[in-house]
Design an enzyme around this catalytic site. Sequence first.
Site, PDB file in Angstrom:
ATOM      1  N   ILE A 286       0.856  -1.195   0.000  1.00 50.83           N
ATOM      2  CA  ILE A 286       0.000   0.000   0.000  1.00 50.83           C
ATOM      3  C   ILE A 286       0.886   1.237   0.000  1.00 50.83           C
ATOM      4  CG2 ILE A 286      -1.816   1.259   1.203  1.00 50.83           C
ATOM      5  CD1 ILE A 286      -2.695  -1.436   2.423  1.00 50.83           C
ATOM      6  N   HIS A 287       0.850   1.957  -1.107  1.00 44.53           N
ATOM      7  CA  HIS A 287       1.607   3.204  -1.266  1.00 44.53           C
ATOM      8  C   HIS A 287       0.722   4.164  -2.048  1.00 44.53           C
ATOM      9  CE1 HIS A 287       2.490   2.106  -5.474  1.00 44.53           C
ATOM     10  NE2 HIS A 287       2.587   0.869  -4.988  1.00 44.53           N
ATOM     11  N   GLY A 288       1.243   5.287  -2.465  1.00 40.11           N
ATOM     12  CA  GLY A 288       0.443   6.324  -3.114  1.00 40.11           C
ATOM     13  C   GLY A 288      -0.437   5.839  -4.245  1.00 40.11           C
TER      14      GLY A 288
END
Length: 163
Positions: A13-15
């Site tokens: 989970i990142h940008g």
Amino acid sequence: MIIKFARIDDRLIHGQVATVWSKQADAERIIVVSQEVFNNDIRKKLLKQAAPAGMKVNVVDVKKAVAVYNNPKYADTTVFYLFTNPEEVLELVKSGVPLKSINIGGMRFEEGKTQITKAVSVTKEDIAAFKELDKLGIELDLRVLADDAKKDLLKLIDQKVKE
């Protein structure tokens, strides 16, 4: 369980995942399927904090993912699966979870891997898992960004990897 989207991205989970892919998936829950992350309490906590607002996150190993998938209690739950590698995708599929497609978004380069694209590097084990997923009829959707054109992962592997 209603599988809306499945993606391999070792950053999890990142940008891009939080803002773009999770909206495209339109699921109520992200399920991270990773033995490595499942065994790391700090990473689990950080992933839950990085989740898009209003979206639940669970971090499980393959065995637990299969049990949850088969639990009638979750029959109407919509999910977005996130993986760090294709071996765990293959294990999940072989255990009876019916994926139609896997989006390949990010597999970082490190020693022992061959770089296929700027964002995707693979080991021999990854290649074997991808080839088996393909034989099982699972679409290998190589796109880093949602509006990228799909690339043929196996063709790129054949071009870059000399077995």
